[in-house]
Scaffold this motif. Structure first.
Motif, PDB file in Angstrom:
ATOM      1  N   GLY A 167       0.813  -1.204   0.000  1.00 41.10           N
ATOM      2  CA  GLY A 167       0.000   0.000   0.000  1.00 41.10           C
ATOM      3  C   GLY A 167       0.848   1.255   0.000  1.00 41.10           C
ATOM      4  O   GLY A 167       0.574   2.210  -0.735  1.00 41.10           O
ATOM      5  N   GLN A 168       1.909   1.257   0.798  1.00 37.65           N
ATOM      6  CA  GLN A 168       2.790   2.417   0.892  1.00 37.65           C
ATOM      7  C   GLN A 168       3.440   2.723  -0.447  1.00 37.65           C
ATOM      8  O   GLN A 168       3.631   3.888  -0.812  1.00 37.65           O
ATOM      9  N   LEU A 169       3.764   1.694  -1.200  1.00 37.71           N
ATOM     10  CA  LEU A 169       4.394   1.871  -2.506  1.00 37.71           C
ATOM     11  C   LEU A 169       3.402   2.240  -3.600  1.00 37.71           C
ATOM     12  O   LEU A 169       3.802   2.489  -4.741  1.00 37.71           O
ATOM     13  N   VAL A 192     -16.141  -5.559  -4.821  1.00 42.11           N
ATOM     14  CA  VAL A 192     -16.599  -4.331  -4.171  1.00 42.11           C
ATOM     15  C   VAL A 192     -16.373  -3.144  -5.107  1.00 42.11           C
ATOM     16  O   VAL A 192     -17.241  -2.279  -5.271  1.00 42.11           O
ATOM     17  N   HIS A 193     -15.204  -3.116  -5.726  1.00 35.91           N
ATOM     18  CA  HIS A 193     -14.867  -2.034  -6.660  1.00 35.91           C
ATOM     19  C   HIS A 193     -15.810  -2.020  -7.858  1.00 35.91           C
ATOM     20  O   HIS A 193     -16.282  -0.953  -8.268  1.00 35.91           O
ATOM     21  N   ALA A 194     -16.114  -3.185  -8.401  1.00 31.72           N
ATOM     22  CA  ALA A 194     -16.895  -3.263  -9.641  1.00 31.72           C
ATOM     23  C   ALA A 194     -18.398  -3.315  -9.421  1.00 31.72           C
ATOM     24  O   ALA A 194     -19.170  -2.873 -10.280  1.00 31.72           O
ATOM     25  N   HIS A 195     -18.846  -3.866  -8.287  1.00 29.60           N
ATOM     26  CA  HIS A 195     -20.277  -4.105  -8.080  1.00 29.60           C
ATOM     27  C   HIS A 195     -20.825  -3.511  -6.788  1.00 29.60           C
ATOM     28  O   HIS A 195     -22.030  -3.604  -6.540  1.00 29.60           O
ATOM     29  N   GLY A 196     -19.953  -2.953  -5.963  1.00 30.95           N
ATOM     30  CA  GLY A 196     -20.404  -2.455  -4.666  1.00 30.95           C
ATOM     31  C   GLY A 196     -21.161  -1.144  -4.745  1.00 30.95           C
ATOM     32  O   GLY A 196     -21.065  -0.397  -5.727  1.00 30.95           O
ATOM     33  N   THR A 197     -21.902  -0.860  -3.696  1.00 30.10           N
ATOM     34  CA  THR A 197     -22.581   0.425  -3.584  1.00 30.10           C
ATOM     35  C   THR A 197     -21.562   1.500  -3.215  1.00 30.10           C
ATOM     36  O   THR A 197     -20.416   1.205  -2.837  1.00 30.10           O
ATOM     37  N   ARG A 198     -21.983   2.735  -3.309  1.00 34.25           N
ATOM     38  CA  ARG A 198     -21.079   3.821  -2.937  1.00 34.25           C
ATOM     39  C   ARG A 198     -20.640   3.675  -1.481  1.00 34.25           C
ATOM     40  O   ARG A 198     -19.458   3.869  -1.154  1.00 34.25           O
ATOM     41  N   ALA A 199     -21.563   3.320  -0.599  1.00 33.03           N
ATOM     42  CA  ALA A 199     -21.221   3.167   0.816  1.00 33.03           C
ATOM     43  C   ALA A 199     -20.216   2.034   1.022  1.00 33.03           C
ATOM     44  O   ALA A 199     -19.277   2.161   1.817  1.00 33.03           O
ATOM     45  N   GLN A 200     -20.410   0.917   0.335  1.00 33.66           N
ATOM     46  CA  GLN A 200     -19.478  -0.210   0.451  1.00 33.66           C
ATOM     47  C   GLN A 200     -18.090   0.189  -0.047  1.00 33.66           C
ATOM     48  O   GLN A 200     -17.072  -0.134   0.591  1.00 33.66           O
ATOM     49  N   ARG A 201     -18.050   0.876  -1.163  1.00 33.69           N
ATOM     50  CA  ARG A 201     -16.757   1.284  -1.731  1.00 33.69           C
ATOM     51  C   ARG A 201     -16.039   2.270  -0.807  1.00 33.69           C
ATOM     52  O   ARG A 201     -14.830   2.149  -0.583  1.00 33.69           O
ATOM     53  N   GLU A 202     -16.791   3.219  -0.276  1.00 33.75           N
ATOM     54  CA  GLU A 202     -16.161   4.226   0.584  1.00 33.75           C
ATOM     55  C   GLU A 202     -15.693   3.639   1.905  1.00 33.75           C
ATOM     56  O   GLU A 202     -14.696   4.096   2.477  1.00 33.75           O
ATOM     57  N   ARG A 203     -16.383   2.595   2.393  1.00 34.44           N
ATOM     58  CA  ARG A 203     -15.993   1.982   3.662  1.00 34.44           C
ATOM     59  C   ARG A 203     -14.768   1.095   3.509  1.00 34.44           C
ATOM     60  O   ARG A 203     -13.876   1.115   4.375  1.00 34.44           O
ATOM     61  N   TRP A 204     -14.689   0.307   2.442  1.00 28.82           N
ATOM     62  CA  TRP A 204     -13.678  -0.742   2.381  1.00 28.82           C
ATOM     63  C   TRP A 204     -12.520  -0.492   1.412  1.00 28.82           C
ATOM     64  O   TRP A 204     -11.399  -0.942   1.680  1.00 28.82           O
ATOM     65  N   LEU A 205     -12.736   0.192   0.315  1.00 26.60           N
ATOM     66  CA  LEU A 205     -11.656   0.318  -0.657  1.00 26.60           C
ATOM     67  C   LEU A 205     -10.482   1.179  -0.180  1.00 26.60           C
ATOM     68  O   LEU A 205      -9.323   0.809  -0.425  1.00 26.60           O
ATOM     69  N   PRO A 206     -10.710   2.311   0.502  1.00 33.12           N
ATOM     70  CA  PRO A 206      -9.546   3.077   0.972  1.00 33.12           C
ATOM     71  C   PRO A 206      -8.593   2.277   1.868  1.00 33.12           C
ATOM     72  O   PRO A 206      -7.369   2.289   1.631  1.00 33.12           O
ATOM     73  N   PRO A 207      -9.090   1.540   2.889  1.00 25.49           N
ATOM     74  CA  PRO A 207      -8.130   0.762   3.688  1.00 25.49           C
ATOM     75  C   PRO A 207      -7.494  -0.397   2.923  1.00 25.49           C
ATOM     76  O   PRO A 207      -6.348  -0.769   3.205  1.00 25.49           O
ATOM     77  N   VAL A 208      -8.204  -0.966   1.941  1.00 25.42           N
ATOM     78  CA  VAL A 208      -7.592  -2.012   1.112  1.00 25.42           C
ATOM     79  C   VAL A 208      -6.460  -1.419   0.296  1.00 25.42           C
ATOM     80  O   VAL A 208      -5.359  -1.980   0.224  1.00 25.42           O
ATOM     81  N   ARG A 209      -6.713  -0.277  -0.315  1.00 30.04           N
ATOM     82  CA  ARG A 209      -5.691   0.367  -1.143  1.00 30.04           C
ATOM     83  C   ARG A 209      -4.483   0.794  -0.315  1.00 30.04           C
ATOM     84  O   ARG A 209      -3.353   0.792  -0.799  1.00 30.04           O
ATOM     85  N   ALA A 210      -4.722   1.141   0.945  1.00 23.24           N
ATOM     86  CA  ALA A 210      -3.628   1.567   1.819  1.00 23.24           C
ATOM     87  C   ALA A 210      -2.882   0.398   2.445  1.00 23.24           C
ATOM     88  O   ALA A 210      -1.857   0.588   3.095  1.00 23.24           O
ATOM     89  N   GLY A 211      -3.390  -0.820   2.249  1.00 25.33           N
ATOM     90  CA  GLY A 211      -2.756  -1.986   2.854  1.00 25.33           C
ATOM     91  C   GLY A 211      -3.102  -2.159   4.310  1.00 25.33           C
ATOM     92  O   GLY A 211      -2.429  -2.911   5.030  1.00 25.33           O
TER      93      GLY A 211
END
Length: 406
Positions: free
Chosen positions: A46-48, A103-122
């Protein structure tokens, strides 16, 4: 250097990724415990910014030098480059993508906002929970049931098995049967946080060094806001995810094959036997030539499948066939190349800690997960015959794998 036309920026990016994997990721991988999620390694990915690249759309700003975003080809180049120098880093990255892509392709806006940022950050670990003890290659035979619970909810009951990152993931993309007897048309995808009441799991001791486990669902409550995509249309979520990642499983295999090939070239050029260098023995030289030829052929099929996906999208004509062909040839080739490399190195390659000993354990699983080789052949044949005549078939077609990881 491949005959496939890569622009200079992409070529430079691959070299940069190999260096990052060797210098910054491999030391973290070596400190990890086999069979456990290596959170420092995931955090470094994530850091990289490497996890960011999994979810950026093509052409998005900051999507990677010259790479045009995170298209399927760019994903393949990233996975191949990381696998060459650090298979653990490659696998950790791929599992984040596989678990969170729905989640990225089929999730709702709320699902994406809750989970994708911490996934992307590792900072959050994702997992893709499709396979079951009795439903691996035949994913349409899923037995995990979602019984209605109130006007907008279900209770999940059953098991999942051979799930990468289980039981340590922070959330799971879970596929459950919402319409009994409906086959593939009665499956729904749910986003299930790991702390839901009734969800437990246990690790499995597997040949592959990355984490794999089993999950038990004892009346786990999910609601309408946990659905990914549409109710009873979860099979499409699973298949579009797998079709996206299957060519890149091939890229993972190509990276391992190239690593084994380069090690063999160096060894046979230096090793003295029977009064000369191993490379001067015709049997050895021909073996190395065969290894190189098969690796290049696999690489080109992987790149072609990924480029077709980028050009035509997940529903493009022949996409499933190309993805299956790419995974099939690349994983089978990598098994052949690594095995041949071990043979040419002799007993030293069997010593614990040797590069080839590590690759020999890593290379076997990709021929099974995300659709075993036999499943890929079935998909290919079905697509080929479908192009001859539109006659429907009542025979079930296997579509997934025993262990849906990367």
């Amino acid at each position: 250097m491949t005959a496939f036309s890569l622009d200079p920026a992409r070529t430079a990016r691959c070299a940069e990724l190999r260096a990052l994997a060797a210098e910054r990721l491999r030391p973290l991988a070596e400190k990890g415990e086999p069979g456990r999620v290596n959170r420092p390694l995931v955090a470094e990915l994530g850091q990289l910014g490497l996890l960011d690249a999994l979810f950026e759309e093509r052409g998005e700003a900051g999507a990677g030098a010259g790479a045009g975003g995170s298209g399927a080809l760019d994903l393949c180049l990233m996975r191949e480059s990381l696998a060459y120098a650090c298979t653990e880093a490659e696998t950790a990255l791929a599992l984040q993508g596989l678990g969170a892509h729905p989640v990225h392709a089929h999730g709702t806006r709320a699902q994406r906002e809750r989970w994708l940022p911490p996934v992307r950050a590792g900072q959050a670990v994702a997992a893709f929970a499709l396979s079951e003890p009795g439903a691996g290659s035949d994913a349409a035979a899923l037995g995990l049931t979602a019984e209605p619970d109130g006007p907008d909810g279900w209770r999940l009951t059953g098991e999942k098995c051979w799930i990468s990152n289980a039981p340590e993931a922070d959330f799971y993309t879970v596929f459950a049967r919402t319409a009994p007897g409906a086959g593939a048309r009665g499956v729904t995808a749910f986003l299930v946080p790991a702390d839901r009441a009734g969800l437990t799991g246990a690790p499995l001791d597997m040949l592959s060094p990355h984490p794999i486990g089993a999950l038990d669902f004892d009346g786990v409550r999910v609601g309408g806001d946990d659905v990914l995509g549409e109710v009873d249309r979860g099979f499409r979520v699973a298949m579009t995810t797998l079709n996206r990642f299957r060519p890149s499983v091939g890229a993972f295999a190509v990276g391992m094959a190239q690593s084994a090939l380069d090690a063999t070239l160096a060894h046979t050029a230096e090793r003295t036997a029977f009064g000369g260098k191993l490379k001067d023995l015709q049997a050895v030289a021909h073996q190395v030539a065969e290894m190189a030829t098969r690796t290049e052929a696999a690489r080109l099929m992987v790149y072609a499948a990924a480029a077709a996906y980028d050009r035509e999208g997940p529903r493009g004509e022949g996409i499933a066939r190309r993805a299956a062909m790419a995974k099939l040839i690349a994983t089978e080739t990598a098994q052949y190349v690594v095995d041949a490399a071990v043979q040419l190195h002799g007993a030293r390659a069997l010593r614990r800690g040797h590069l080839l000993e590590h690759l020999y354990r890593e290379v076997r699983a990709p021929r099974i997960y995300e659709g075993a080789s036999e499943v890929q052949r079935t998909v290919i044949a079905k697509e080929l015959y479908a192009s001859l005549a539109p006659a429907p078939s009542s025979a079930p077609t296997p579509t997934s794998g025993e262990e849906p990881s990367a």
